[in-house]
Write a protein that holds these residues in place. Structure first.
Motif, mmCIF file in Angstrom:
data_model
loop_
_atom_site.group_PDB
_atom_site.id
_atom_site.type_symbol
_atom_site.label_atom_id
_atom_site.label_comp_id
_atom_site.label_asym_id
_atom_site.label_seq_id
_atom_site.Cartn_x
_atom_site.Cartn_y
_atom_site.Cartn_z
ATOM 1 N N ALA A 52 75.101 -5.736 44.188
ATOM 2 C CA ALA A 52 74.984 -7.149 44.565
ATOM 3 C C ALA A 52 74.168 -7.922 43.530
ATOM 4 O O ALA A 52 74.343 -9.135 43.378
ATOM 5 N N CYS A 53 73.303 -7.221 42.800
ATOM 6 C CA CYS A 53 72.515 -7.836 41.731
ATOM 7 C C CYS A 53 73.264 -7.819 40.396
ATOM 8 O O CYS A 53 72.721 -8.233 39.370
ATOM 9 N N GLY A 54 74.489 -7.317 40.394
ATOM 10 C CA GLY A 54 75.298 -7.289 39.186
ATOM 11 C C GLY A 54 74.983 -6.140 38.252
ATOM 12 O O GLY A 54 75.272 -6.209 37.058
ATOM 13 N N LEU A 55 74.413 -5.064 38.800
ATOM 14 C CA LEU A 55 74.050 -3.928 37.959
ATOM 15 C C LEU A 55 75.110 -2.843 37.975
ATOM 16 O O LEU A 55 75.567 -2.433 39.043
ATOM 17 N N PRO A 56 75.485 -2.335 36.803
ATOM 18 C CA PRO A 56 76.288 -1.119 36.786
ATOM 19 C C PRO A 56 75.420 0.021 37.322
ATOM 20 O O PRO A 56 74.222 0.057 37.057
ATOM 21 N N THR A 57 76.031 0.916 38.068
ATOM 22 C CA THR A 57 75.301 2.042 38.641
ATOM 23 C C THR A 57 75.777 3.343 38.022
ATOM 24 O O THR A 57 76.973 3.547 37.849
ATOM 25 N N ILE A 58 74.822 4.202 37.715
ATOM 26 C CA ILE A 58 75.113 5.561 37.281
ATOM 27 C C ILE A 58 74.642 6.475 38.404
ATOM 28 O O ILE A 58 73.474 6.442 38.779
ATOM 29 N N THR A 59 75.555 7.255 38.952
ATOM 30 C CA THR A 59 75.198 8.209 39.995
ATOM 31 C C THR A 59 75.824 9.551 39.657
ATOM 32 O O THR A 59 76.545 9.673 38.662
ATOM 33 N N VAL A 60 75.551 10.571 40.480
ATOM 34 C CA VAL A 60 76.013 11.921 40.165
ATOM 35 C C VAL A 60 77.033 12.424 41.175
ATOM 36 O O VAL A 60 76.959 12.116 42.366
ATOM 37 N N LYS A 61 77.963 13.201 40.651
ATOM 38 C CA LYS A 61 78.997 13.805 41.487
ATOM 39 C C LYS A 61 78.391 14.989 42.225
ATOM 40 O O LYS A 61 77.886 15.926 41.604
ATOM 41 N N HIS A 62 78.415 14.906 43.533
ATOM 42 C CA HIS A 62 77.931 16.002 44.374
ATOM 43 C C HIS A 62 78.556 15.820 45.746
ATOM 44 O O HIS A 62 78.663 14.683 46.232
ATOM 45 N N PRO A 63 78.960 16.905 46.412
ATOM 46 C CA PRO A 63 79.629 16.765 47.710
ATOM 47 C C PRO A 63 78.781 16.089 48.792
ATOM 48 O O PRO A 63 79.334 15.535 49.743
ATOM 49 N N MET A 64 77.456 16.112 48.644
ATOM 50 C CA MET A 64 76.603 15.482 49.651
ATOM 51 C C MET A 64 76.127 14.092 49.241
ATOM 52 O O MET A 64 75.276 13.509 49.894
ATOM 53 N N ASN A 65 76.671 13.554 48.163
ATOM 54 C CA ASN A 65 76.279 12.226 47.700
ATOM 55 C C ASN A 65 77.386 11.227 48.049
ATOM 56 O O ASN A 65 78.314 11.008 47.276
ATOM 57 N N ALA A 66 77.256 10.595 49.212
ATOM 58 C CA ALA A 66 78.262 9.618 49.647
ATOM 59 C C ALA A 66 78.235 8.346 48.804
ATOM 60 O O ALA A 66 79.195 7.574 48.835
ATOM 61 N N ALA A 67 77.193 8.134 48.025
ATOM 62 C CA ALA A 67 77.128 6.950 47.160
ATOM 63 C C ALA A 67 78.259 6.960 46.132
ATOM 64 O O ALA A 67 78.670 5.895 45.656
ATOM 65 N N THR A 68 78.796 8.139 45.820
ATOM 66 C CA THR A 68 79.908 8.197 44.867
ATOM 67 C C THR A 68 81.145 7.490 45.415
ATOM 68 O O THR A 68 81.999 7.064 44.640
ATOM 69 N N GLU A 69 81.237 7.355 46.736
ATOM 70 C CA GLU A 69 82.372 6.653 47.343
ATOM 71 C C GLU A 69 82.337 5.160 47.031
ATOM 72 O O GLU A 69 83.347 4.473 47.176
ATOM 73 N N LEU A 70 81.191 4.658 46.613
ATOM 74 C CA LEU A 70 81.024 3.239 46.298
ATOM 75 C C LEU A 70 81.346 2.931 44.836
ATOM 76 O O LEU A 70 81.469 1.770 44.466
ATOM 77 N N ILE A 71 81.460 3.974 44.019
ATOM 78 C CA ILE A 71 81.638 3.794 42.575
ATOM 79 C C ILE A 71 83.056 4.186 42.167
ATOM 80 O O ILE A 71 83.526 5.271 42.488
ATOM 81 N N GLU A 72 83.683 3.286 41.440
ATOM 82 C CA GLU A 72 84.939 3.597 40.761
ATOM 83 C C GLU A 72 84.554 3.821 39.303
ATOM 84 O O GLU A 72 84.155 2.875 38.606
ATOM 85 N N ASP A 73 84.650 5.081 38.877
ATOM 86 C CA ASP A 73 84.156 5.480 37.560
ATOM 87 C C ASP A 73 84.724 4.596 36.450
ATOM 88 O O ASP A 73 85.925 4.375 36.372
ATOM 89 N N ARG A 74 83.803 4.076 35.645
ATOM 90 C CA ARG A 74 84.079 3.197 34.493
ATOM 91 C C ARG A 74 84.540 1.795 34.910
ATOM 92 O O ARG A 74 84.870 0.985 34.065
ATOM 93 N N GLU A 75 84.603 1.518 36.200
ATOM 94 C CA GLU A 75 84.982 0.187 36.682
ATOM 95 C C GLU A 75 83.751 -0.592 37.148
ATOM 96 O O GLU A 75 83.508 -1.704 36.707
#
Length: 178
Positions: free
Chosen positions: A108-131
């Motif tokens: 919402a602040c306009g920041l690209p996010t870097i997160t990690v792939k892990h089965p227990m990290n639901a935050a990855t569902e919010l990221i479209e890689d490289r988008e």
């Protein structure tokens, strides 16, 4: 979030959350160490408190990053958002997230996010890689490469940040509540 002013103090990287083992802030700190080899004046803010803080401070001291990694402690929500708005990248190396509200706030602040792939990290569902961000391995090399890419390529960082801002509209209260 739109009404909160940007903080006066800028950072390149920001993290917000509990300072616990599952957040893997040691990996973030080691990533900053690697990026510092190319960008000496890199600045990372870590917002939050928790049982890992002493260990993380020791790691920062050991890697001679006292001027590069700044612990902000616990901040009120508006202050967190204010610092996000004054940052360039949100890095979220957590392996255990039920949702990832901090990721949505960063987007919402306009920041690209870097997160990690892990089965227990639901935050990855919010990221479209490289988008609207990057999904990496839990590895300081991979994370540092993405940080360096976003810091060196301002047009890519702005594009991904805009995509993040657009993506966040899917989570507007009017759309998710009945």
């Amino acid at each position: 979030i739109q009404n909160i002013p940007q903080a006066k103090q800028n950072s390149d990287i920001i993290f917000s959350g509990r300072l616990i083992k599952d957040k893997n802030l040691d990996i973030l700190i080691k990533s900053v160490f690697l990026v510092k080899k190319e960008l000496d004046n890199i600045r990372c803010f870590i917002i939050g408190e928790g049982p890992e803080k002493k260990n993380l401070i020791r790691l920062v001291n050991k890697l001679n990053l006292k001027d590069n990694v700044i612990f902000k402690g616990f901040l009120e929500h508006e202050e967190v958002i204010s610092h996000m708005k004054a940052s360039k990248i949100f890095v979220f190396p957590s392996i255990r997230e039920g949702f990832g509200i901090a990721v949505l706030e960063a987007m919402a602040c306009g920041l690209p996010t870097i997160t990690v792939k892990h089965p227990m990290n639901a935050a990855t569902e919010l990221i479209e890689d490289r988008e609207n961000g990057f999904i990496c391995k839990l590895d300081e090399e991979d994370i540092s490469q993405k940080i360096f890419l976003l810091l060196k390529d301002e047009s890519l960082r702005i594009k991904i940040g805009r995509n993040a801002s657009t993506y966040i509209r899917n989570y507007d209260w009017d759309k998710i509540t009945i």
